[in-house]
Design a protein around this motif. Structure first.
Motif, PDB file in Angstrom:
ATOM      1  N   PRO A 185       0.805  -1.229   0.000  1.00 19.36           N
ATOM      2  CA  PRO A 185       0.000   0.000   0.000  1.00 19.36           C
ATOM      3  C   PRO A 185       0.835   1.274   0.000  1.00 19.36           C
ATOM      4  O   PRO A 185       0.405   2.302  -0.523  1.00 19.36           O
ATOM      5  N   VAL A 186       2.036   1.213   0.599  1.00 12.24           N
ATOM      6  CA  VAL A 186       2.892   2.403   0.624  1.00 12.24           C
ATOM      7  C   VAL A 186       3.330   2.765  -0.791  1.00 12.24           C
ATOM      8  O   VAL A 186       3.311   3.931  -1.193  1.00 12.24           O
ATOM      9  N   VAL A 187       3.699   1.749  -1.565  1.00 17.75           N
ATOM     10  CA  VAL A 187       4.132   1.994  -2.946  1.00 17.75           C
ATOM     11  C   VAL A 187       2.930   2.317  -3.830  1.00 17.75           C
ATOM     12  O   VAL A 187       2.966   3.263  -4.623  1.00 17.75           O
ATOM     13  N   ALA A 188       1.858   1.551  -3.675  1.00 18.60           N
ATOM     14  CA  ALA A 188       0.683   1.761  -4.521  1.00 18.60           C
ATOM     15  C   ALA A 188       0.061   3.130  -4.286  1.00 18.60           C
ATOM     16  O   ALA A 188      -0.466   3.752  -5.215  1.00 18.60           O
ATOM     17  N   GLY A 189       0.119   3.598  -3.054  1.00 17.06           N
ATOM     18  CA  GLY A 189      -0.480   4.891  -2.746  1.00 17.06           C
ATOM     19  C   GLY A 189       0.417   6.058  -3.077  1.00 17.06           C
ATOM     20  O   GLY A 189       0.029   7.213  -2.855  1.00 17.06           O
ATOM     21  N   PRO A 191       2.452   6.870  -6.344  1.00 18.11           N
ATOM     22  CA  PRO A 191       2.975   6.549  -7.678  1.00 18.11           C
ATOM     23  C   PRO A 191       4.282   7.262  -7.993  1.00 18.11           C
ATOM     24  O   PRO A 191       5.097   6.757  -8.774  1.00 18.11           O
ATOM     25  N   LEU A 192       4.504   8.409  -7.401  1.00 19.85           N
ATOM     26  CA  LEU A 192       5.775   9.096  -7.630  1.00 19.85           C
ATOM     27  C   LEU A 192       6.932   8.279  -7.061  1.00 19.85           C
ATOM     28  O   LEU A 192       7.972   8.117  -7.706  1.00 19.85           O
ATOM     29  N   LEU A 193       6.756   7.723  -5.853  1.00 22.35           N
ATOM     30  CA  LEU A 193       7.776   6.856  -5.275  1.00 22.35           C
ATOM     31  C   LEU A 193       7.980   5.631  -6.148  1.00 22.35           C
ATOM     32  O   LEU A 193       9.116   5.237  -6.444  1.00 22.35           O
ATOM     33  N   ALA A 194       6.873   5.033  -6.599  1.00 27.68           N
ATOM     34  CA  ALA A 194       6.982   3.851  -7.453  1.00 27.68           C
ATOM     35  C   ALA A 194       7.755   4.167  -8.730  1.00 27.68           C
ATOM     36  O   ALA A 194       8.568   3.363  -9.202  1.00 27.68           O
ATOM     37  N   ALA A 195       7.534   5.350  -9.293  1.00 31.37           N
ATOM     38  CA  ALA A 195       8.249   5.741 -10.511  1.00 31.37           C
ATOM     39  C   ALA A 195       9.736   5.908 -10.245  1.00 31.37           C
ATOM     40  O   ALA A 195      10.581   5.497 -11.060  1.00 31.37           O
ATOM     41  N   LEU A 197      11.469   4.428  -7.879  1.00 26.70           N
ATOM     42  CA  LEU A 197      12.037   3.106  -7.664  1.00 26.70           C
ATOM     43  C   LEU A 197      12.241   2.392  -8.995  1.00 26.70           C
ATOM     44  O   LEU A 197      13.258   1.718  -9.207  1.00 26.70           O
ATOM     45  N   ALA A 198      11.277   2.527  -9.902  1.00 22.85           N
ATOM     46  CA  ALA A 198      11.405   1.880 -11.213  1.00 22.85           C
ATOM     47  C   ALA A 198      12.581   2.447 -11.993  1.00 22.85           C
ATOM     48  O   ALA A 198      13.340   1.707 -12.636  1.00 22.85           O
ATOM     49  N   LEU A 199      12.747   3.759 -11.924  1.00 23.74           N
ATOM     50  CA  LEU A 199      13.860   4.377 -12.648  1.00 23.74           C
ATOM     51  C   LEU A 199      15.199   3.935 -12.064  1.00 23.74           C
ATOM     52  O   LEU A 199      16.154   3.648 -12.802  1.00 23.74           O
ATOM     53  N   ALA A 200      15.264   3.860 -10.734  1.00 24.87           N
ATOM     54  CA  ALA A 200      16.493   3.400 -10.090  1.00 24.87           C
ATOM     55  C   ALA A 200      16.791   1.945 -10.423  1.00 24.87           C
ATOM     56  O   ALA A 200      17.947   1.529 -10.424  1.00 24.87           O
ATOM     57  N   ALA A 201      15.729   1.184 -10.728  1.00 25.19           N
ATOM     58  CA  ALA A 201      15.899  -0.221 -11.101  1.00 25.19           C
ATOM     59  C   ALA A 201      16.115  -0.391 -12.598  1.00 25.19           C
ATOM     60  O   ALA A 201      15.988  -1.486 -13.132  1.00 25.19           O
ATOM     61  N   GLN A 202      16.431   0.709 -13.300  1.00 29.07           N
ATOM     62  CA  GLN A 202      16.739   0.687 -14.729  1.00 29.07           C
ATOM     63  C   GLN A 202      15.544   0.237 -15.567  1.00 29.07           C
ATOM     64  O   GLN A 202      15.695  -0.523 -16.536  1.00 29.07           O
ATOM     65  N   ASP A 203      14.352   0.708 -15.182  1.00 30.63           N
ATOM     66  CA  ASP A 203      13.146   0.397 -15.950  1.00 30.63           C
ATOM     67  C   ASP A 203      12.438   1.706 -16.300  1.00 30.63           C
ATOM     68  O   ASP A 203      11.391   2.045 -15.740  1.00 30.63           O
ATOM     69  N   PRO A 204      12.994   2.475 -17.250  1.00 30.81           N
ATOM     70  CA  PRO A 204      12.414   3.780 -17.571  1.00 30.81           C
ATOM     71  C   PRO A 204      11.011   3.687 -18.162  1.00 30.81           C
ATOM     72  O   PRO A 204      10.200   4.604 -17.973  1.00 30.81           O
ATOM     73  N   LEU A 206       8.573   1.588 -17.331  1.00 26.53           N
ATOM     74  CA  LEU A 206       7.638   1.509 -16.212  1.00 26.53           C
ATOM     75  C   LEU A 206       7.562   2.837 -15.475  1.00 26.53           C
ATOM     76  O   LEU A 206       6.481   3.293 -15.087  1.00 26.53           O
ATOM     77  N   ALA A 207       8.712   3.477 -15.307  1.00 28.55           N
ATOM     78  CA  ALA A 207       8.723   4.774 -14.632  1.00 28.55           C
ATOM     79  C   ALA A 207       7.852   5.778 -15.377  1.00 28.55           C
ATOM     80  O   ALA A 207       7.089   6.532 -14.775  1.00 28.55           O
ATOM     81  N   ARG A 208       7.933   5.776 -16.707  1.00 29.72           N
ATOM     82  CA  ARG A 208       7.125   6.710 -17.495  1.00 29.72           C
ATOM     83  C   ARG A 208       5.633   6.415 -17.316  1.00 29.72           C
ATOM     84  O   ARG A 208       4.832   7.330 -17.145  1.00 29.72           O
ATOM     85  N   ARG A 209       5.266   5.131 -17.353  1.00 28.41           N
ATOM     86  CA  ARG A 209       3.854   4.784 -17.194  1.00 28.41           C
ATOM     87  C   ARG A 209       3.329   5.232 -15.825  1.00 28.41           C
ATOM     88  O   ARG A 209       2.210   5.733 -15.699  1.00 28.41           O
ATOM     89  N   LEU A 210       4.148   5.039 -14.811  1.00 29.37           N
ATOM     90  CA  LEU A 210       3.735   5.450 -13.470  1.00 29.37           C
ATOM     91  C   LEU A 210       3.620   6.972 -13.368  1.00 29.37           C
ATOM     92  O   LEU A 210       2.694   7.497 -12.744  1.00 29.37           O
ATOM     93  N   LEU A 211       4.547   7.683 -13.992  1.00 29.48           N
ATOM     94  CA  LEU A 211       4.504   9.144 -13.939  1.00 29.48           C
ATOM     95  C   LEU A 211       3.284   9.691 -14.676  1.00 29.48           C
ATOM     96  O   LEU A 211       2.714  10.716 -14.280  1.00 29.48           O
TER      97      LEU A 211
END
Length: 224
Positions: A185-189, A191-195, A197-204, A206-211
């Motif tokens: 819930p912390v990540v799902a609530g 989306p900026l944090l999730a983005a 984390l995705a960018l730091a994990a080399q998944d741009p 996914l980061a774009r979709r979340l943003l």
């Protein structure tokens, strides 16, 4: 020395309430004398009592300075704990001042004890704690406190405050060890944090979709 101690061991010094007419100078001097005489336990017992009686941070800080100068580290640290319990609002200030004066062991003890001594936290307190640890070059205290927060029943908001503060002080990479254990819930609530984390994990991608799912105008000012 024994005669000086006997002279000050009077009820009006030991137990009477301090007033503007009777400043704490007699107690401060008595504390120095007791510590000089290696009567550390006695000095600590009276010191704790005086801190609780004064209820004034500046008086407690004056006494703590005497202990730091004249007492063994373990005794000074015990009084620092008492001051921080009575005046939690100056815990981080004390840690900073002690760190600057070279008394880092006591400063770190104050920071390490914050989590257990604090029943309710908010974003400002968490940010101040993480910043104080950063200033003392003590990231390990942050990781240990955050791990304890995750291990006990903690609200998603409290965990989110820690995440925001850690990223602000140490960068997104510092969160890497905690990503697998962050409550969904912390990540799902957030989306900026999730983005991030995705960018730091080399998944741009996914980061774009979340943003794209973020409405900037709806975010708090810091996250905007």
């Amino acid at each position: 020395l024994p005669g000086a101690i006997r002279t000050l061991m009077r009820p009006e010094v030991l137990t009477a309430a301090a007033t503007p007419i009777r400043p704490p100078s007699e107690r401060l001097y008595l504390a120095e004398l007791l510590l000089t005489a290696r009567r550390d336990a006695e000095a600590l017992r009276w010191g704790r009592r005086w801190v609780a009686q004064w209820r004034e941070p500046w008086r407690a800080t004056q006494l703590l300075r005497r202990f730091v100068t004249h007492a063994p580290v373990v005794t000074a640290a015990a009084l620092a704990d008492a001051v921080a319990r009575t005046h939690p609002e100056i815990r981080f200030y004390l840690a900073g001042e002690l760190g600057k004066a070279g008394d880092r062991a006591i400063a770190l003890r104050l920071l390490a004890g914050w989590g257990a001594a604090t029943s309710a936290t908010g974003p400002n307190q968490v940010a101040a704690f993480v910043a104080a640890c950063h200033d003392q070059n003590a990231p390990g205290i942050v990781w240990a406190t955050f791990a304890s927060t995750l291990a006990r029943p903690a609200s998603d908001a409290e965990i989110g405050d820690f995440v925001d503060a850690v990223i602000a002080e140490f960068g997104i990479g510092a969160m890497a060890p905690f990503w697998p254990v962050l409550p969904p819930p912390v990540v799902a609530g957030n989306p900026l944090l999730a983005a991030r984390l995705a960018l730091a994990a080399q998944d741009p991608a996914l980061a774009r979709r979340l943003l794209e799912a973020v409405a900037p105008a709806a975010l708090p000012a810091a996250r905007q």
